[in-house]
Design a protein around this motif. Structure first.
Motif, PDB file in Angstrom:
ATOM      1  N   TRP A   1       0.700  -1.359  -0.010  1.00 26.91           N
ATOM      2  CA  TRP A   1      -0.004   0.082   0.007  1.00 26.91           C
ATOM      3  C   TRP A   1       0.800   1.340  -0.067  1.00 26.91           C
ATOM      4  O   TRP A   1       0.309   2.258  -0.076  1.00 26.91           O
ATOM      5  CB  TRP A   1      -0.984   0.061   1.031  1.00 26.91           C
ATOM      6  CG  TRP A   1      -0.459   0.087   2.416  1.00 26.91           C
ATOM      7  CD1 TRP A   1       0.158   0.928   3.366  1.00 26.91           C
ATOM      8  CD2 TRP A   1      -0.395  -1.035   3.460  1.00 26.91           C
ATOM      9  NE1 TRP A   1       0.347   0.456   4.484  1.00 26.91           N
ATOM     10  CE2 TRP A   1       0.198  -0.822   4.725  1.00 26.91           C
ATOM     11  CE3 TRP A   1      -0.762  -2.430   3.227  1.00 26.91           C
ATOM     12  CZ2 TRP A   1       0.360  -1.695   5.608  1.00 26.91           C
ATOM     13  CZ3 TRP A   1      -0.481  -3.382   4.173  1.00 26.91           C
ATOM     14  CH2 TRP A   1       0.153  -3.098   5.314  1.00 26.91           C
ATOM     15  N   SER A   2       1.974   1.224   0.231  1.00 29.18           N
ATOM     16  CA  SER A   2       3.037   2.418   0.069  1.00 29.18           C
ATOM     17  C   SER A   2       4.274   2.055  -0.056  1.00 29.18           C
ATOM     18  O   SER A   2       4.686   0.808   0.098  1.00 29.18           O
ATOM     19  CB  SER A   2       2.996   3.266   1.468  1.00 29.18           C
ATOM     20  OG  SER A   2       3.719   2.686   2.478  1.00 29.18           O
TER      21      SER A   2
ATOM     22  N   SER B   1      -3.095   3.942   5.364  1.00 28.38           N
ATOM     23  CA  SER B   1      -1.998   3.896   6.078  1.00 28.38           C
ATOM     24  C   SER B   1      -2.306   3.058   7.360  1.00 28.38           C
ATOM     25  O   SER B   1      -1.182   2.739   8.256  1.00 28.38           O
ATOM     26  CB  SER B   1      -1.551   5.141   6.680  1.00 28.38           C
ATOM     27  OG  SER B   1      -2.682   5.788   7.458  1.00 28.38           O
TER      28      SER B   1
END
Length: 147
Positions: free
Chosen positions: A78-79, A145
């Motif tokens: 996701w990041s 996050s």
């Protein structure tokens, strides 16, 4: 590094297993993810955003023993920061305790330098799982996050 999380949930092992593994359960929707796999040892799994199809994580199911134990090798996507952490392992252990289940999640094989975003979302994830199974309500939809 190893992170251990434990929670007691008033449910059955089968319902808890289904909440963890079913692609369209309220739990995965509540957390903003969809999980897909055929849930056999050696099979692949994918976490994705159901709205966009964006892959949030991929991995391999190392051990699949419904409804008691699931061990996965995983890569978070996701990041860039979590992707840089590389491959980690997540172990889900479900144990009956009276009329409840004790769910222990061990997230290990984490590099010491890994961004804390890789594992900091577990408490919220497990709280949402508990809330969903005990009240059939979502705890919260987490931002990317917090996955």
């Amino acid at each position: 590094m190893e992170k251990v999380f434990e929670i007691y949930i008033r449910t059955t092992p089968r319902r808890l297993w289904a909440a963890i593994t079913a692609p369209d359960t309220g739990v995965t929707r509540d957390l903003g993810t969809r999980v897909t796999s055929d849930w056999t040892p050696g099979s692949h799994f994918e976490l994705s955003d159901p709205g966009t199809g964006t892959r949030l994580g991929i991995g391999v199911n190392l051990e699949v023993s419904p409804p008691r134990r699931l061990v996965q090798r995983t890569v978070a996507l996701w990041s860039a920061d979590v992707r840089d952490a590389g491959v980690t392992r997540v172990t889900w252990d479900i144990e009956t305790v009276g009329g409840s289940c004790r769910l222990t999640v061990v997230h290990d094989q984490i590099r010491d330098s890994a961004d804390c975003d890789l594992y900091s979302g577990w408490p919220a994830t497990l709280s949402s799982l508990k809330s969903h199974l005990e009240t059939y309500r979502s705890w919260a939809v987490l931002p990317a996050s917090g996955r």
